[in-house]
Motif scaffolding. Structure first.
Motif, PDB file in Angstrom:
ATOM      1  N   ASN A 124      62.625  -0.103 -54.999  1.00 46.48           N
ATOM      2  CA  ASN A 124      64.089  -0.094 -54.887  1.00 46.48           C
ATOM      3  C   ASN A 124      64.796  -0.220 -56.231  1.00 46.48           C
ATOM      4  O   ASN A 124      65.776  -0.960 -56.390  1.00 46.48           O
ATOM      5  CB  ASN A 124      64.551  -1.213 -53.944  1.00 46.48           C
ATOM      6  CG  ASN A 124      64.049  -1.006 -52.528  1.00 46.48           C
ATOM      7  OD1 ASN A 124      64.072   0.111 -52.013  1.00 46.48           O
ATOM      8  ND2 ASN A 124      63.562  -2.072 -51.903  1.00 46.48           N
ATOM      9  N   SER A 125      64.275   0.506 -57.212  1.00 47.15           N
ATOM     10  CA  SER A 125      64.867   0.472 -58.552  1.00 47.15           C
ATOM     11  C   SER A 125      66.232   1.148 -58.562  1.00 47.15           C
ATOM     12  O   SER A 125      66.423   2.208 -57.955  1.00 47.15           O
ATOM     13  CB  SER A 125      63.959   1.179 -59.556  1.00 47.15           C
ATOM     14  OG  SER A 125      62.872   0.377 -59.914  1.00 47.15           O
ATOM     15  N   THR A 126      67.169   0.530 -59.277  1.00 45.80           N
ATOM     16  CA  THR A 126      68.458   1.176 -59.522  1.00 45.80           C
ATOM     17  C   THR A 126      68.290   2.201 -60.640  1.00 45.80           C
ATOM     18  O   THR A 126      67.272   2.219 -61.346  1.00 45.80           O
ATOM     19  CB  THR A 126      69.505   0.146 -59.947  1.00 45.80           C
ATOM     20  OG1 THR A 126      69.103  -0.440 -61.207  1.00 45.80           O
ATOM     21  CG2 THR A 126      69.655  -0.954 -58.897  1.00 45.80           C
ATOM     22  N   LEU A 127      69.294   3.038 -60.823  1.00 47.08           N
ATOM     23  CA  LEU A 127      69.240   4.032 -61.894  1.00 47.08           C
ATOM     24  C   LEU A 127      69.147   3.349 -63.260  1.00 47.08           C
ATOM     25  O   LEU A 127      68.398   3.794 -64.138  1.00 47.08           O
ATOM     26  CB  LEU A 127      70.487   4.926 -61.825  1.00 47.08           C
ATOM     27  CG  LEU A 127      70.579   6.055 -62.862  1.00 47.08           C
ATOM     28  CD1 LEU A 127      69.359   6.965 -62.805  1.00 47.08           C
ATOM     29  CD2 LEU A 127      71.864   6.859 -62.651  1.00 47.08           C
ATOM     30  N   GLN A 128      69.882   2.264 -63.428  1.00 46.90           N
ATOM     31  CA  GLN A 128      69.829   1.523 -64.683  1.00 46.90           C
ATOM     32  C   GLN A 128      68.416   1.023 -64.981  1.00 46.90           C
ATOM     33  O   GLN A 128      67.919   1.117 -66.108  1.00 46.90           O
ATOM     34  CB  GLN A 128      70.789   0.330 -64.637  1.00 46.90           C
ATOM     35  CG  GLN A 128      72.258   0.702 -64.702  1.00 46.90           C
ATOM     36  CD  GLN A 128      73.133  -0.524 -64.662  1.00 46.90           C
ATOM     37  OE1 GLN A 128      72.891  -1.461 -63.895  1.00 46.90           O
ATOM     38  NE2 GLN A 128      74.163  -0.537 -65.494  1.00 46.90           N
ATOM     39  N   ASP A 129      67.755   0.507 -63.947  1.00 48.30           N
ATOM     40  CA  ASP A 129      66.422  -0.041 -64.149  1.00 48.30           C
ATOM     41  C   ASP A 129      65.367   1.054 -64.318  1.00 48.30           C
ATOM     42  O   ASP A 129      64.360   0.847 -64.994  1.00 48.30           O
ATOM     43  CB  ASP A 129      66.044  -0.969 -62.999  1.00 48.30           C
ATOM     44  CG  ASP A 129      66.753  -2.310 -63.081  1.00 48.30           C
ATOM     45  OD1 ASP A 129      66.939  -2.807 -64.211  1.00 48.30           O
ATOM     46  OD2 ASP A 129      67.139  -2.857 -62.028  1.00 48.30           O
ATOM     47  N   ILE A 130      65.591   2.199 -63.725  1.00 48.75           N
ATOM     48  CA  ILE A 130      64.667   3.326 -63.939  1.00 48.75           C
ATOM     49  C   ILE A 130      64.659   3.715 -65.409  1.00 48.75           C
ATOM     50  O   ILE A 130      63.606   3.934 -66.007  1.00 48.75           O
ATOM     51  CB  ILE A 130      65.079   4.527 -63.050  1.00 48.75           C
ATOM     52  CG1 ILE A 130      64.764   4.227 -61.586  1.00 48.75           C
ATOM     53  CG2 ILE A 130      64.353   5.801 -63.490  1.00 48.75           C
ATOM     54  CD1 ILE A 130      65.297   5.267 -60.618  1.00 48.75           C
ATOM     55  N   ILE A 131      65.848   3.763 -66.015  1.00 44.99           N
ATOM     56  CA  ILE A 131      65.940   4.092 -67.447  1.00 44.99           C
ATOM     57  C   ILE A 131      65.395   2.945 -68.292  1.00 44.99           C
ATOM     58  O   ILE A 131      64.625   3.153 -69.224  1.00 44.99           O
ATOM     59  CB  ILE A 131      67.400   4.400 -67.835  1.00 44.99           C
ATOM     60  CG1 ILE A 131      67.920   5.608 -67.051  1.00 44.99           C
ATOM     61  CG2 ILE A 131      67.508   4.648 -69.333  1.00 44.99           C
ATOM     62  CD1 ILE A 131      67.148   6.884 -67.265  1.00 44.99           C
ATOM     63  N   LYS A 132      65.757   1.722 -67.957  1.00 42.15           N
ATOM     64  CA  LYS A 132      65.297   0.562 -68.729  1.00 42.15           C
ATOM     65  C   LYS A 132      63.783   0.448 -68.718  1.00 42.15           C
ATOM     66  O   LYS A 132      63.150   0.171 -69.745  1.00 42.15           O
ATOM     67  CB  LYS A 132      65.896  -0.722 -68.142  1.00 42.15           C
ATOM     68  CG  LYS A 132      65.520  -1.990 -68.901  1.00 42.15           C
ATOM     69  CD  LYS A 132      65.799  -3.239 -68.083  1.00 42.15           C
ATOM     70  CE  LYS A 132      64.790  -3.384 -66.951  1.00 42.15           C
ATOM     71  NZ  LYS A 132      64.854  -4.686 -66.272  1.00 42.15           N
TER      72      LYS A 132
END
Length: 398
Positions: A36-44
């Motif tokens: 359940n990764s957010t877009l921010q966390d996918i990039i991070k």
């Protein structure tokens, strides 16, 4: 984001397991899963699984469309010899599109990456990179003319991307490297090197690219390391170098601000003007010099005055912010919004003397006066069109 295939609040509901495509399985670089990764966390987290799911929504046609819009499929045209052409495949099976989402199967140069990342820094405008202000050959001045900009990404997309990049810096592994007084939008990268048609685990190119500050940025920079020894990852090898250089650049920019424009004008620009006067033999002293200044209408007034002199039978020259003329010969001075710098200005005046010009009408901007570009030029006649409150950000007062 720009084409609205996903939203900023996107959540990867399939990131709890590898992405299986045919006989291939896409996992993350560290073997970890981020449900359940957010877009921010996918990039991070540089989440390969999340990126592969996102690009499946975008599709190959739209991916290639933005790839080309960002200038990644061709040379930038920078004014340096030997620029390599990026390589882009023509066939795109599903697995190749998926791995392209995290950089595999595509090849770009550092200058390509800088141009693309600068598009984010420049609020969605793609600007062709250049090194030299102008070139001269014999008596001919060759100026960079291609200063066009292309709008690639909309304002909301840029706002979202900057927010994501800033979040990944301030909440990721590079957070401790960043100086407290530095705002940064950046991303690390680790590229495996292909050998014999296959990627190896032992050879990588580590990179880190970013700009600072995130809003109204002062610089964009990329650091790449071929086959780093201490670690294969860009966040561990290229990022520390990037932040060390960024801290130095930030201090230099701050120093420039503290020194102030006046001291810079006197200490550097006046010296530059004196040098080019000496180099070209004070050509303005051999001409009847007419200067037109003011806020609006300078170019038009200069053109009219020059035409009156020409109709009177005088050999005349013209220098404005949009070009120059030696008698009837057009001289390209390139794209700028102020008087040419001393090197170009004195070169044009010298050419006018050689061509037998006796009178020159010159558009004199307030910036040029303040920056000593006309030091040593004796105006026989001067006129002012009008004044307004423009450029008070520079002059502070009228």
């Amino acid at each position: 984001l720009d084409a609205k295939y996903i939203v900023k609040d996107y959540i990867c509901s399939n990131c709890d397991q590898p992405n299986v495509i045919g006989r291939y399985s896409i996992g993350n670089w560290d073997g970890e899963l981020h449900p359940n990764s957010t877009l921010q966390d996918i990039i991070k987290n540089s989440d390969n699984i999340g990126m592969s799911h996102i690009i499946s929504k975008v599709g190959v046609k739209n991916f290639l469309n933005y790839y080309e819009k960002l200038g990644l499929s061709q040379k930038t045209g920078i004014d340096l010899q030997g620029e390599a052409k990026p390589s882009l495949k023509t066939e795109w099976p599903e697995i190749d599109l998926a791995t392209a989402s995290f950089g595999q199967g595509i090849v770009v140069t550092q200058i390509n990456m800088l141009q693309a990342f600068n598009t984010i820094a420049n609020d969605g405008l793609l600007i062709k990179p250049s090194v030299a202000n102008y070139f001269s050959e014999s008596d001919k001045i060759i100026k960079n003319k291609d200063k066009t900009t292309v709008k690639v990404l909309n304002e909301q997309t840029i706002k979202d991307i900057k927010s994501i990049l800033k979040y990944s810096v301030e909440n990721g592994v590079v957070e401790k490297m960043k100086p407290n007084n530095l705002e940064v939008c950046a991303k690390s990268g680790t590229a495996q090197i292909a050998m014999g048609g296959n990627y190896t685990n032992s050879s990588t190119i580590a990179s880190y690219i970013g700009f600072s500050p995130c809003y109204n940025p002062k610089f964009t920079m990329i650091v790449t390391i071929n086959n780093p020894r201490t670690s294969p990852w860009g966040s561990s090898t290229a990022a520390p170098i990037w932040y060390e250089l960024a801290a130095i650049l930030n201090d230099l920019l701050l120093l420039n601000t503290l020194i102030g424009q006046k001291l810079k004008n006197f200490g550097f620009l006046l010296t530059q003007s004196i040098f080019y006067h000496l180099k070209f033999g004070f050509p303005s002293q051999k001409l009847t010099f007419i200067g037109i200044t003011g806020t609006d209408g300078k170019t038009t007034t200069c053109t009219l005055v020059r035409e009156i002199l020409k109709q009177s039978g005088l050999k005349t020259g013209l220098i404005t912010t949009i070009g120059a003329k030696i008698d009837d010969k057009e001289i390209d001075t390139g794209f700028h919004t102020t008087t040419p710098d001393p090197s170009l200005l004195q070169k044009i005046l010298s050419d006018m003397v050689k061509a037998g010009i006796t009178h020159v009408v010159c558009e004199v901007t307030s910036h040029a006066l303040d920056q000593y570009r006309f030091w040593g030029c004796n105006f026989e006649v001067s006129a002012i069109t009008n004044t307004s409150h423009e450029h008070l950000d520079y002059h502070k007062n009228i």
